[in-house]
Structure formats: C-alpha cells, structure tokens
Design a protein around this motif. Sequence first.
Motif, PDB file in Angstrom:
ATOM      1  N   ALA A  91     -11.356 -13.207  10.125  1.00  0.00           N
ATOM      2  CA  ALA A  91     -11.029 -13.084   8.701  1.00  0.00           C
ATOM      3  C   ALA A  91     -11.282 -11.662   8.197  1.00  0.00           C
ATOM      4  N   VAL A  92     -12.363 -11.045   8.687  1.00  0.00           N
ATOM      5  CA  VAL A  92     -12.653  -9.661   8.292  1.00  0.00           C
ATOM      6  C   VAL A  92     -11.509  -8.753   8.762  1.00  0.00           C
ATOM      7  N   ALA A  93     -11.056  -8.958   9.995  1.00  0.00           N
ATOM      8  CA  ALA A  93      -9.954  -8.150  10.521  1.00  0.00           C
ATOM      9  C   ALA A  93      -8.665  -8.422   9.754  1.00  0.00           C
ATOM     10  N   GLY A  94      -8.453  -9.681   9.377  1.00  0.00           N
ATOM     11  CA  GLY A  94      -7.257 -10.034   8.612  1.00  0.00           C
ATOM     12  C   GLY A  94      -7.216  -9.301   7.284  1.00  0.00           C
ATOM     13  N   VAL A 127      -0.524  -4.898  -7.419  1.00  0.00           N
ATOM     14  CA  VAL A 127      -1.152  -5.812  -8.386  1.00  0.00           C
ATOM     15  C   VAL A 127      -0.630  -7.248  -8.237  1.00  0.00           C
ATOM     16  N   LYS A 128       0.694  -7.374  -8.030  1.00  0.00           N
ATOM     17  CA  LYS A 128       1.272  -8.733  -8.005  1.00  0.00           C
ATOM     18  C   LYS A 128       1.096  -9.424  -6.663  1.00  0.00           C
ATOM     19  N   GLU A 129       1.079  -8.659  -5.572  1.00  0.00           N
ATOM     20  CA  GLU A 129       1.053  -9.306  -4.256  1.00  0.00           C
ATOM     21  C   GLU A 129      -0.180  -8.995  -3.421  1.00  0.00           C
ATOM     22  N   ILE A 130      -0.531  -7.696  -3.302  1.00  0.00           N
ATOM     23  CA  ILE A 130      -1.602  -7.340  -2.366  1.00  0.00           C
ATOM     24  C   ILE A 130      -2.961  -7.833  -2.850  1.00  0.00           C
ATOM     25  N   PHE A 148      -4.625  -5.592   5.772  1.00  0.00           N
ATOM     26  CA  PHE A 148      -3.955  -5.361   4.496  1.00  0.00           C
ATOM     27  C   PHE A 148      -4.199  -3.973   3.933  1.00  0.00           C
ATOM     28  N   ALA A 149      -5.205  -3.285   4.452  1.00  0.00           N
ATOM     29  CA  ALA A 149      -5.475  -1.920   3.988  1.00  0.00           C
ATOM     30  C   ALA A 149      -4.260  -1.026   4.212  1.00  0.00           C
ATOM     31  N   ASP A 150      -3.487  -1.307   5.253  1.00  0.00           N
ATOM     32  CA  ASP A 150      -2.286  -0.503   5.536  1.00  0.00           C
ATOM     33  C   ASP A 150      -1.286  -0.617   4.380  1.00  0.00           C
ATOM     34  N   LYS A 151      -1.133  -1.858   3.885  1.00  0.00           N
ATOM     35  CA  LYS A 151      -0.190  -2.068   2.782  1.00  0.00           C
ATOM     36  C   LYS A 151      -0.726  -1.449   1.490  1.00  0.00           C
ATOM     37  N   VAL A 152      -2.045  -1.541   1.311  1.00  0.00           N
ATOM     38  CA  VAL A 152      -2.652  -0.905   0.136  1.00  0.00           C
ATOM     39  C   VAL A 152      -2.374   0.602   0.190  1.00  0.00           C
ATOM     40  N   ALA A 153      -2.588   1.195   1.364  1.00  0.00           N
ATOM     41  CA  ALA A 153      -2.386   2.640   1.515  1.00  0.00           C
ATOM     42  C   ALA A 153      -0.938   3.026   1.225  1.00  0.00           C
ATOM     43  N   LEU A 154       0.016   2.216   1.693  1.00  0.00           N
ATOM     44  CA  LEU A 154       1.431   2.501   1.423  1.00  0.00           C
ATOM     45  C   LEU A 154       1.712   2.478  -0.075  1.00  0.00           C
ATOM     46  N   SER A 155       1.138   1.490  -0.759  1.00  0.00           N
ATOM     47  CA  SER A 155       1.394   1.406  -2.202  1.00  0.00           C
ATOM     48  C   SER A 155       0.761   2.605  -2.907  1.00  0.00           C
ATOM     49  N   LYS A 156      -0.376   3.094  -2.378  1.00  0.00           N
ATOM     50  CA  LYS A 156      -1.005   4.251  -3.025  1.00  0.00           C
ATOM     51  C   LYS A 156      -0.240   5.544  -2.724  1.00  0.00           C
ATOM     52  N   TRP A 157       0.348   5.597  -1.523  1.00  0.00           N
ATOM     53  CA  TRP A 157       1.210   6.733  -1.188  1.00  0.00           C
ATOM     54  C   TRP A 157       2.386   6.801  -2.169  1.00  0.00           C
ATOM     55  N   ASP A 158       2.995   5.647  -2.423  1.00  0.00           N
ATOM     56  CA  ASP A 158       4.165   5.584  -3.310  1.00  0.00           C
ATOM     57  C   ASP A 158       3.812   5.901  -4.757  1.00  0.00           C
ATOM     58  N   THR A 159       2.675   5.372  -5.220  1.00  0.00           N
ATOM     59  CA  THR A 159       2.365   5.460  -6.649  1.00  0.00           C
ATOM     60  C   THR A 159       1.485   6.658  -6.983  1.00  0.00           C
ATOM     61  N   ASN A 164     -12.124  -0.931   4.062  1.00  0.00           N
ATOM     62  CA  ASN A 164     -10.750  -0.878   3.582  1.00  0.00           C
ATOM     63  C   ASN A 164     -10.377   0.557   3.191  1.00  0.00           C
ATOM     64  N   LYS A 165     -11.296   1.224   2.485  1.00  0.00           N
ATOM     65  CA  LYS A 165     -11.015   2.600   2.049  1.00  0.00           C
ATOM     66  C   LYS A 165     -10.969   3.553   3.240  1.00  0.00           C
ATOM     67  N   LEU A 166     -11.817   3.299   4.245  1.00  0.00           N
ATOM     68  CA  LEU A 166     -11.813   4.139   5.455  1.00  0.00           C
ATOM     69  C   LEU A 166     -10.423   4.148   6.090  1.00  0.00           C
ATOM     70  N   ILE A 167      -9.816   2.974   6.192  1.00  0.00           N
ATOM     71  CA  ILE A 167      -8.462   2.888   6.756  1.00  0.00           C
ATOM     72  C   ILE A 167      -7.467   3.621   5.857  1.00  0.00           C
ATOM     73  N   GLN A 168      -7.571   3.375   4.547  1.00  0.00           N
ATOM     74  CA  GLN A 168      -6.629   4.033   3.627  1.00  0.00           C
ATOM     75  C   GLN A 168      -6.710   5.554   3.728  1.00  0.00           C
ATOM     76  N   TYR A 169      -7.946   6.113   3.718  1.00  0.00           N
ATOM     77  CA  TYR A 169      -8.092   7.579   3.776  1.00  0.00           C
ATOM     78  C   TYR A 169      -7.476   8.129   5.061  1.00  0.00           C
ATOM     79  N   THR A 170      -7.713   7.426   6.166  1.00  0.00           N
ATOM     80  CA  THR A 170      -7.232   7.921   7.455  1.00  0.00           C
ATOM     81  C   THR A 170      -5.709   7.862   7.536  1.00  0.00           C
ATOM     82  N   LEU A 171      -5.130   6.731   7.098  1.00  0.00           N
ATOM     83  CA  LEU A 171      -3.670   6.608   7.155  1.00  0.00           C
ATOM     84  C   LEU A 171      -2.997   7.620   6.234  1.00  0.00           C
TER      85      LEU A 171
END
Length: 169
Positions: A11-14, A97-100, A18-29, A71-78
């Motif tokens: 569950a922790v890995a699951g 906000v709506k999905e992730i 999702f951090a990858d998707k969070v990072a993508l949304s932060k890249w876009d926004t 989660n933030k560690l993955i986001q910063y690295t990606l």
Amino acid sequence: QTPSFDRLAEAVAGRLQFADKVALSKWDTGKPVEDKEQEAKVISGVAALPDAQRLDPALLRTFFANQIEANKLIQYTLLADWHRNGRAPDTIRPDLVKEIRPTLARYTETLVHELDVVSGLRENKDCPASLAKAAGNVVVTQKLDRLHSVALDRALAGICVADTAVKKP
Ligand SMILES: C=C(O[C@@H]1C=C(C(=O)O)C=C[C@H]1O)C(=O)O
C-alpha cells in the motif's frame, strides 16, 4: 493468517506510484511540490478514520509525515529529470484536485488499516529486518525502479520501535 508487513509495504508503494502523476500535474501547472496546507489536511484527515482510533496519534502523524516526505522526494527528482531533458513525459495526467488527491485519500484509508494490522509487530526485535524484506519483495513484484525503491524505504522508516532512523513519538 499471521500478520506481516507485506500488505503495508504494498500500500505504501501504491501511494508512492501516484507521486509521478502529482509531479506531472505540478510540471503542467507550475504549482510547488510542497503544499503545507494540503499536508495538514492529509494529517488531520487521518485522525478521523475509524481504524485510527485504535492507533497512537503520534505514530500516525509521524507515519503520514514520512509518506508525504517520500512523495515529495519522488516529485523533486522527477521534476529535475524533466528539466534536464527539457520535457516531461506526455502520458495522461489526472487532475490534481479532482482525481489525484481523492485517490491518495483512499490510499490513506488502506494505510491506516494496514498499520493497525501490523501494530503487534512493531515491538519485535526482527521488525526492521522483516519490514526491509517486505519492501524488497514489493520492489520485485511492483518492478520499482531505484527512485521508487529509495522512496519506499524512506516512507517505511520509523515504523519499528527498534528503528533509530526516524525520531518517534
Ligand atoms: C501530493 C501532493 O504533493 C505533496 C505531497 C503530499 C502528500 O503526499 O499527500 C501533500 C502535499 C504536498 O506537499 C499534493 O500536492 O497533493
């Protein structure tokens, strides 16, 4: 069935995937990786869950602070990788906000439940070894790359009473 750390580690890995998707949304926004207000919501939301009532509130706070750090560690690295490459992957990005965040909230419920399941193992002398091996198994079954394996170990730190890696309540 004897309790083990396998499901908790899964569950922790699951949640971390999702951090990858969070990072993508932060890249876009252009939104910052760290959102302290959202972090406070995640942590206060935990305390209200039914399974949380049986657990030490300080353990829950530490555990979820560690999930957020990982989660933030993955986001910063990606994000740094994508800046180095000049572009981010063009995979589908769900709305933050709506999905992730709602998906992360469902992981939170699962995590609290699994923490409750393993609560009797935290005092064991072999807890750090069992936990690390459970993480190693998840690396194989979920085919985690080095970044996500590192983040997984980071997210699991502090669960065992004998683990001195992270300050516990
Ligand atoms: C996941 C996000 O990014 C960061 C990580 C969080 C988490 O793991 O729950 C919460 C807030 C942010 O600091 C987000 O902004 O939702």
